[in-house]
Enzyme design. Structure first.
Site, mmCIF file in Angstrom:
data_model
loop_
_atom_site.group_PDB
_atom_site.id
_atom_site.type_symbol
_atom_site.label_atom_id
_atom_site.label_comp_id
_atom_site.label_asym_id
_atom_site.label_seq_id
_atom_site.Cartn_x
_atom_site.Cartn_y
_atom_site.Cartn_z
ATOM 1 C CG PHE A 154 48.665 46.527 36.857
ATOM 2 C CD1 PHE A 154 47.637 47.136 36.138
ATOM 3 C CD2 PHE A 154 49.540 45.709 36.164
ATOM 4 C CE1 PHE A 154 47.503 46.939 34.757
ATOM 5 C CE2 PHE A 154 49.419 45.508 34.793
ATOM 6 C CZ PHE A 154 48.394 46.124 34.095
ATOM 7 C CE LYS A 178 54.071 43.134 46.719
ATOM 8 N NZ LYS A 178 53.870 44.069 45.569
ATOM 9 C CD GLU A 181 55.151 47.164 42.133
ATOM 10 O OE1 GLU A 181 54.524 46.308 42.800
ATOM 11 O OE2 GLU A 181 55.777 46.877 41.089
ATOM 12 C CB SER A 231 53.560 38.532 34.761
ATOM 13 O OG SER A 231 54.643 38.621 35.664
ATOM 14 C CB CYS A 286 44.225 37.111 33.688
ATOM 15 S SG CYS A 286 42.764 36.734 34.648
ATOM 16 C CD GLU A 388 49.165 38.112 30.051
ATOM 17 O OE1 GLU A 388 50.195 38.135 30.744
ATOM 18 O OE2 GLU A 388 48.038 37.882 30.517
HETATM 19 P P1 NAD Z 1 53.513 41.233 37.925
HETATM 20 O O1 NAD Z 1 53.899 39.798 37.866
HETATM 21 O O2 NAD Z 1 54.437 42.238 37.380
HETATM 22 O O3 NAD Z 1 53.272 41.660 39.459
HETATM 23 C C1 NAD Z 1 52.450 40.900 40.314
HETATM 24 C C2 NAD Z 1 52.944 41.057 41.737
HETATM 25 O O4 NAD Z 1 54.261 40.517 41.847
HETATM 26 C C3 NAD Z 1 53.034 42.504 42.196
HETATM 27 O O5 NAD Z 1 52.586 42.582 43.529
HETATM 28 C C4 NAD Z 1 54.513 42.837 42.083
HETATM 29 O O6 NAD Z 1 54.948 43.768 43.045
HETATM 30 C C5 NAD Z 1 55.178 41.504 42.315
HETATM 31 N N1 NAD Z 1 56.431 41.340 41.562
HETATM 32 C C6 NAD Z 1 56.752 41.909 40.377
HETATM 33 N N2 NAD Z 1 57.964 41.486 39.969
HETATM 34 C C7 NAD Z 1 58.402 40.623 40.912
HETATM 35 C C8 NAD Z 1 59.582 39.832 41.040
HETATM 36 N N3 NAD Z 1 60.542 39.862 40.132
HETATM 37 N N4 NAD Z 1 59.691 39.039 42.135
HETATM 38 C C9 NAD Z 1 58.730 38.996 43.064
HETATM 39 N N5 NAD Z 1 57.597 39.730 42.980
HETATM 40 C C10 NAD Z 1 57.428 40.524 41.929
HETATM 41 O O7 NAD Z 1 52.059 41.331 37.273
HETATM 42 P P2 NAD Z 1 51.237 42.650 36.917
HETATM 43 O O8 NAD Z 1 51.854 43.294 35.737
HETATM 44 O O9 NAD Z 1 50.995 43.446 38.150
HETATM 45 O O10 NAD Z 1 49.823 42.005 36.515
HETATM 46 C C11 NAD Z 1 49.499 41.579 35.230
HETATM 47 C C12 NAD Z 1 49.665 40.090 35.094
HETATM 48 O O11 NAD Z 1 48.831 39.406 36.020
HETATM 49 C C13 NAD Z 1 49.241 39.585 33.720
HETATM 50 O O12 NAD Z 1 50.176 38.647 33.271
HETATM 51 C C14 NAD Z 1 47.895 38.923 33.987
HETATM 52 O O13 NAD Z 1 47.535 37.919 33.074
HETATM 53 C C15 NAD Z 1 48.115 38.378 35.350
HETATM 54 N N6 NAD Z 1 46.851 38.086 36.000
HETATM 55 C C16 NAD Z 1 46.455 36.790 36.078
HETATM 56 C C17 NAD Z 1 45.245 36.468 36.653
HETATM 57 C C18 NAD Z 1 44.799 35.041 36.708
HETATM 58 O O14 NAD Z 1 43.837 34.751 37.385
HETATM 59 N N7 NAD Z 1 45.463 34.122 36.037
HETATM 60 C C19 NAD Z 1 44.416 37.478 37.155
HETATM 61 C C20 NAD Z 1 44.846 38.808 37.067
HETATM 62 C C21 NAD Z 1 46.081 39.100 36.485
#
Ligand code: NAD
Length: 488
Positions: A154, A178, A181, A231, A286, A388
């Protein structure tokens, strides 16, 4: 495909924008106010099947399209992103909550990846060597993989997707995207602009959803490669599942980024750098520096400078003209999670040097606000120093030796970014040489790499081998074919 208020966000399947009121759905919110903006369908395996089928059907013609022609689509896309720059930035702000300036900055970083990918004819070139044996020559070419998938978080609704599909498509792959959401509106608009740029039907497909849609992509036999950013727990799941199904995977994950301040640091420059890192995008980055470690003295001076600077940050709604330096966090549930971490920090014995709770934002009482919050007297073993938090919460710690601080970073389990503020070349050199992070800042608070370098997370911040962006991005979305030829 303009999505008006409370419309369902459409999918793009094989060139057709598709909606279906029978799909399960959830609301998309404006974090500045809490108001509903639209709904997003939570699709599953049948819709992913259609998207992958469309991408597979479009692949042969797109693979055979000359790289320069593929690049021309990206040139036009870049122009359209520029022409619609403010509108896309406003969309980011509306559904994510970051300030317009932050939205513009992140969109700019994303457009730079499109510009990088527009140079694909040169980037795809292989190697050759004559006479590797008597009368025998050898050459290598880079070929695309086929259908690739991209799953995004997000926190950067435009920039992170732009790390993925421009390079994948430039290399000759087709793609299923994808988005998160929580921020699907920007995704719809960016895909719409790519269609307008002349991308043939089926080359890029858009599906919405959560775990069910993601798992369908990870296990689909036709999908050759998966790019993921999100994450750490989900990144591990994506990496393990997709790899077990024979796919190439790059999964960028969570982080805990440390910023070291030495007594000789120029605080006039270091404090703004640390503030932007800790509280920019409300800490939802991140690359957010979430722990400041003063090394070898000067702690009180650094703490009071940071607390004073935090007090000057104006928090408020970002979806209208105003003077907010920092917006809300993304959702009510995320706000609760960040509050929970503040309780954990207090229970662990850390001291609040600045408490951002209880902030009243009169213009937008329904928004998800927390003021900049600073913990002092944080110890390395505390959860607020290790987990985090992903919100505007900064931990301050004191250590005596540079090597102890480097060791702490190297044992953190993460390795995205790490920064040092000092005027000592010797200390900076030691830090850069020894620290276990893939992106290092020397007097820079957010050392996030740009389009032509890899976004180079290490250890628990990245699963896979080849990172997004730059030459590694091109290597990820291609495989090399080596040919030996002899003409007796
Ligand atoms: P998230 O892991 O909740 O969601 C990421 C994606 O995975 C979304 O599209 C979501 O729909 C999907 N998803 C969520 N739960 C899932 C599951 N159980 N199984 C399969 N798919 C699932 O992450 P977020 O809260 O949207 O984003 C924040 C996180 O992203 C933070 O931890 C941040 O550090 C990380 N991030 C990392 C980088 C990097 O380059 N390392 C860059 C940006 C964000």
């Amino acid at each position: 495909m303009t999505v008006t208020t409370l419309d369902q966000c459409p999918l793009l399947l094989g060139g057709d924008w598709v909606r279906d009121p029978t799909w399960p759905a959830q609301s998309v919110h404006n974090p500045s106010t809490g108001e509903a903006l639209a709904t997003v369908p939570l699709c599953g395996a049948p819709e992913v099947e259609r998207a992958v089928g469309a991408a597979a059907a479009a692949y042969p013609a797109w693979r055979d399209t000359p790289p320069l022609e593929r690049a021309r689509v990206l040139f036009r896309y870049r122009d359209l992103l520029e022409r619609n720059f403010n509108e896309v930035a406003q969309l980011i702000t509306r559904e994510h909550g970051k300030t317009l300036e932050e939205a513009r900055g992140s969109l700019r970083r994303g457009i730079e990846v499109v510009e990088f990918a527009s140079g694909i004819p040169t980037l795809l070139m292989g190697d050759s060597l004559e006479n590797i044996a008597p009368g025998m020559d050898c050459d290598s070419v880079r070929q695309p993989l086929g259908v690739c998938g991209g799953i995004t978080p997000f926190n950067f609704p435009a920039m992170v997707p732009l790390w993925m599909f421009p390079i994948a498509l430039a290399c000759g792959n087709t793609f299923v995207f994808k988005p998160s959401e929580q921020v699907p509106l920007t995704a719809v608009r960016m895909v719409e602009l790519l269609v307008e740029a002349g991308l043939p039907a089926g080359v890029l497909n858009l599906v919405h959803g959560r775990q069910e849609a993601v798992d369908a992509l990870l296990t689909h036999p036709v999908v050759q490669a998966v790019s993921f950013v999100g994450s750490s727990p989900v990144a591990r799941h994506v990496y393990q599942t997709a790899a077990a199904h024979g796919k190439r995977v790059q999964a960028a994950a969570g982080a805990k980024n440390f910023m070291l301040v030495l007594p000789d640091a120029n605080l006039d420059a270091a404090v703004p750098g640390m503030m932007t890192s800790a509280f920019g995008c409300a800490g939802e980055r991140c690359m957010a520096g979430s722990v400041v470690v003063t090394v070898g003295g000067g702690h009180d001076r650094v703490r009071s400078a940071l607390v004073d600077a935090a007090a000057a940050i104006r928090v408020g709604p970002t979806d209208r003209d105003g003077a907010a330096d920092m917006g809300p966090v993304v959702s009510a549930s995320h706000l609760e999670r960040v509050h929970n971490y503040i309780d954990i920090g207090l229970d662990e014995g850390a001291a609040l040097a600045r408490d951002g709770r209880g902030l009243q934002v009169a213009q937008a009482p329904g928004g998800y606000y927390l003021g900049p919050t600073i913990f002092d007297a944080v110890q390395p073993g505390m959860r607020i120093a290790k987990d985090e938090i992903f919100g505007p919460v900064l931990a301050l710690m004191e250590l005596d030796e540079l090597d102890t601080a480097i060791d702490l970073i190297n044992r953190s389990g993460y390795g995205n970014g790490a920064s040092i503020f000092t005027q000592s070349g010797k200390a900076a050199r030691r830090f850069r040489n020894r620290v276990g992070a893939g992106m290092v800042g020397i007097n820079v608070g957010v050392p996030a790499s740009m389009a032509f370098f890899p976004f180079s997370g290490w250890s628990g911040s990245f699963y896979g081998d080849l990172h997004m962006q730059g030459k590694e991005g091109v290597a990820f979305y291609t495989r090399q074919k080596v040919t030996m030829s002899r003409w007796p």
